[in-house]
Design a protein around this motif. Sequence first.
Motif, PDB file in Angstrom:
ATOM      1  N   MET A 280       0.859  -1.174   0.129  1.00 52.25           N
ATOM      2  CA  MET A 280       0.143   0.046  -0.072  1.00 52.25           C
ATOM      3  C   MET A 280       0.755   1.268   0.034  1.00 52.25           C
ATOM      4  O   MET A 280       1.683   1.566   0.926  1.00 52.25           O
ATOM      5  N   LEU A 281       0.904   1.888  -1.093  1.00 51.10           N
ATOM      6  CA  LEU A 281       1.944   3.064  -1.236  1.00 51.10           C
ATOM      7  C   LEU A 281       1.591   4.146  -0.231  1.00 51.10           C
ATOM      8  O   LEU A 281       2.409   4.584   0.481  1.00 51.10           O
ATOM      9  N   ARG A 282       0.406   4.661  -0.338  1.00 55.91           N
ATOM     10  CA  ARG A 282      -0.180   5.764   0.392  1.00 55.91           C
ATOM     11  C   ARG A 282       0.176   5.608   1.976  1.00 55.91           C
ATOM     12  O   ARG A 282       0.621   6.310   2.786  1.00 55.91           O
ATOM     13  N   GLU A 283      -0.433   4.122   2.270  1.00 54.97           N
ATOM     14  CA  GLU A 283      -0.391   4.005   3.776  1.00 54.97           C
ATOM     15  C   GLU A 283       1.103   3.872   4.309  1.00 54.97           C
ATOM     16  O   GLU A 283       1.728   4.284   5.244  1.00 54.97           O
TER      17      GLU A 283
ATOM     18  N   GLY B 126      -4.416  13.022  -6.852  1.00 55.57           N
ATOM     19  CA  GLY B 126      -5.469  12.005  -6.940  1.00 55.57           C
ATOM     20  C   GLY B 126      -5.029  10.966  -7.877  1.00 55.57           C
ATOM     21  O   GLY B 126      -5.850   9.935  -7.772  1.00 55.57           O
ATOM     22  N   ASP B 127      -4.360  11.175  -8.723  1.00 59.79           N
ATOM     23  CA  ASP B 127      -4.026  10.030  -9.672  1.00 59.79           C
ATOM     24  C   ASP B 127      -2.973   9.021  -9.125  1.00 59.79           C
ATOM     25  O   ASP B 127      -2.374   8.312 -10.090  1.00 59.79           O
ATOM     26  N   VAL B 128      -2.500   9.452  -8.111  1.00 62.09           N
ATOM     27  CA  VAL B 128      -1.496   8.367  -7.667  1.00 62.09           C
ATOM     28  C   VAL B 128      -2.086   6.901  -7.151  1.00 62.09           C
ATOM     29  O   VAL B 128      -3.041   7.197  -6.395  1.00 62.09           O
ATOM     30  N   PRO B 129      -1.784   5.829  -7.629  1.00 64.39           N
ATOM     31  CA  PRO B 129      -2.323   4.555  -7.303  1.00 64.39           C
ATOM     32  C   PRO B 129      -2.053   4.126  -5.681  1.00 64.39           C
ATOM     33  O   PRO B 129      -1.064   4.577  -5.220  1.00 64.39           O
ATOM     34  N   ASP B 130      -3.038   3.655  -5.219  1.00 67.23           N
ATOM     35  CA  ASP B 130      -2.960   2.996  -3.685  1.00 67.23           C
ATOM     36  C   ASP B 130      -2.257   1.877  -3.605  1.00 67.23           C
ATOM     37  O   ASP B 130      -1.205   1.544  -2.618  1.00 67.23           O
ATOM     38  N   ARG B 131      -2.235   0.882  -4.765  1.00 66.33           N
ATOM     39  CA  ARG B 131      -1.714  -0.301  -4.545  1.00 66.33           C
ATOM     40  C   ARG B 131      -0.662  -0.349  -5.612  1.00 66.33           C
ATOM     41  O   ARG B 131      -0.959  -0.338  -6.810  1.00 66.33           O
ATOM     42  N   VAL B 132       0.832  -0.749  -5.208  1.00 69.86           N
ATOM     43  CA  VAL B 132       1.830  -0.671  -6.277  1.00 69.86           C
ATOM     44  C   VAL B 132       2.740  -2.009  -6.125  1.00 69.86           C
ATOM     45  O   VAL B 132       2.618  -2.566  -4.983  1.00 69.86           O
TER      46      VAL B 132
ATOM     47  N   THR C 243      10.551  -1.830   1.276  1.00 68.03           N
ATOM     48  CA  THR C 243      11.429  -1.687   2.274  1.00 68.03           C
ATOM     49  C   THR C 243      12.514  -0.489   2.069  1.00 68.03           C
ATOM     50  O   THR C 243      12.920   0.224   2.853  1.00 68.03           O
ATOM     51  N   ARG C 244      13.069  -0.757   0.735  1.00 67.26           N
ATOM     52  CA  ARG C 244      14.254   0.369   0.366  1.00 67.26           C
ATOM     53  C   ARG C 244      13.589   1.754  -0.054  1.00 67.26           C
ATOM     54  O   ARG C 244      14.074   2.750   0.177  1.00 67.26           O
ATOM     55  N   ILE C 245      12.213   1.756  -0.494  1.00 66.99           N
ATOM     56  CA  ILE C 245      11.703   3.178  -0.450  1.00 66.99           C
ATOM     57  C   ILE C 245      11.464   3.777   0.907  1.00 66.99           C
ATOM     58  O   ILE C 245      11.679   5.004   1.215  1.00 66.99           O
ATOM     59  N   ARG C 246      11.166   2.710   1.738  1.00 68.85           N
ATOM     60  CA  ARG C 246      10.839   3.623   3.098  1.00 68.85           C
ATOM     61  C   ARG C 246      12.172   4.135   3.570  1.00 68.85           C
ATOM     62  O   ARG C 246      12.443   5.006   4.526  1.00 68.85           O
ATOM     63  N   GLN C 247      13.398   2.981   3.363  1.00 66.66           N
ATOM     64  CA  GLN C 247      14.730   3.447   3.820  1.00 66.66           C
ATOM     65  C   GLN C 247      15.112   5.020   3.207  1.00 66.66           C
ATOM     66  O   GLN C 247      15.562   5.924   3.707  1.00 66.66           O
ATOM     67  N   VAL C 248      14.928   5.112   2.004  1.00 64.23           N
ATOM     68  CA  VAL C 248      15.123   6.403   1.101  1.00 64.23           C
ATOM     69  C   VAL C 248      14.211   7.562   1.876  1.00 64.23           C
ATOM     70  O   VAL C 248      14.859   8.718   2.185  1.00 64.23           O
ATOM     71  N   LEU C 249      13.120   7.300   2.029  1.00 73.45           N
ATOM     72  CA  LEU C 249      12.055   8.336   2.797  1.00 73.45           C
ATOM     73  C   LEU C 249      12.731   8.767   4.195  1.00 73.45           C
ATOM     74  O   LEU C 249      12.715   9.892   4.551  1.00 73.45           O
ATOM     75  N   ASN C 250      13.208   7.588   4.788  1.00 74.90           N
ATOM     76  CA  ASN C 250      13.898   7.821   6.296  1.00 74.90           C
ATOM     77  C   ASN C 250      14.809   8.829   6.050  1.00 74.90           C
ATOM     78  O   ASN C 250      15.058   9.734   6.942  1.00 74.90           O
TER      79      ASN C 250
END
Length: 568
Positions: free
Chosen positions: A419-422, A448-454, A459-466
Amino acid sequence: MRIGLKGKSYLIVSFICLVVFMSGSVLVYQLSSRSISKVEKVLMEENLSRADFAVQESSRGLQSFCRDWSWWDDTYYFVQDLNEQYIRSNLTEEILTNLDLDLVMFFGKEGKHILTHSAEGMESAELCFVTDGCQGSNIVHKSGHDGLTGLVRINHRLMQISVQKILDSNIEKTPVGTLVMGRYFGDRQLVKLGKALQMDLSFQELKDVPEKDIFFVSPESVEEKLKGFMVLRDIFGKPLVLLSLAMERDAYKIGSSQFTIFIYFMCGSLLLLGIAVTFVLNRYFVSRVKILQGQLRGEYFTGPEKRELQLRGNDELNDLSDSVNEILVLLQEQKAKAEAASKVKTEFLANMSHEIRTPMHSILGMVELLKETKMDDEQQDFLNVAGTAGENLLEIINDVLEISKIEAGHLEIENQEFMLREMVERVSGIFAADAARKGLQIVTKFDGDVPDRVIGDATRIRQVLNNLISNAVKFTSAGTIDVLLYSDSGKIFFAVKDEGIGISEDKLSHVFKSFTQADSSTSRKYGGTGLGLPISRKLVELMGGKIFVSSTVGEGTTFRFYVNLGIV
């Protein structure tokens, strides 16, 4: 005696120059600049005569129109009785357009103005014909029985006019007045005339009266056009203006027939010269360079055995091959040392980071257990300091271990549905408390045009955002931190925008380098190893994306990145 490549090249170039010089001398000798100049002058005179004839023909056409009207009975009686029917029938707007006229004026016997029919903007010209002493008025009074036709300057503008006495159709009675017809004859009309004649014509002011009515200006270069000038005279035969004609130098094309003998000679010379030069270059230079190229081509630095250049001859190319052999040996040795050192470094960092991280977890665990025992405030402060320092050290160890894994190629990217947004909201929520303690606010925004499920490596995206949000909180003392998720050009972009200290433009290229920070004072004030952004860049690139940064000192920094994500 040994002749090196430099000497050989000198001999070849000298030989070529000698042949070209001799050939050029023969060419210059054969061409006669005087004959070409005479041909150009003859062509120029003919074209100027054609242009002058066209101007005169235009004046004769105007004279014909004017005589047809002035020797017409209706005009003869109109000047006497000024009947309205003549005006309505003949002096219409269409008559000026059809006859290409700008001005039609009627005068009585004594030169008194009766009526004017003109195009818009002719007021100053009309005034000149009715004002005593003005050029137009003088022409009206000087006009005789045969009339006057030609060019004249009225109020600094060229006009083509025709002045005729008004008679009956039999041309027997006494003139009852004068008819004036005119048109402006400026650059626009001349360009139109030039197009009809296929000539480049223009007017130039006549400053000094030349000795001849037709003269030329020789061009400074072959590319320039040949310019000729003709003096145009006014209605009274006085010099009025210069008619300029710019003509391409076609005489050189006419003279091309003289090049036939030279072309045959040059072709034979170049053929022999080409054979000689090709033979010499192939034998003494090209073939040997190709041998060197063939020996150097291939996977020299990854091959199982060392390569050695071998070249026949005794000149600079042999010296070059010996020098290259020495360099290749040194490069191979240095490459082997560098690869070994890099391998040892990577393994050492990975092993050391792993070995240090295990006891650090135990130390931090014991610190947490000690915090739960009874102790006074001073002891509690000591434990807090030890725990904070241990967590910072563990973070550094994790970064070093992470960069070591990436450089060693041991990091694998997973593709799982999430779940991308979550995920983005949870990462932002982790830093909400730290941001609130500094008076900051973290705002998460989704298009609004960003999908919810991808599908991707959450884990790696979360690490970059962190890393990016942690830096934003660290370097921002007041304001808002925006975490954005939007779609652009078919890609999903993540962005972290802060209002912190910013990064100077000359330092932006260094922020993604390992163990580097924008300013040395930054590490002293805010801490950190300088590995967060390099790790983020490498992770983004491993996921098929790219990371960007823009910043203004004192206003804040924005990091944006995208990765390859599948849409569910």
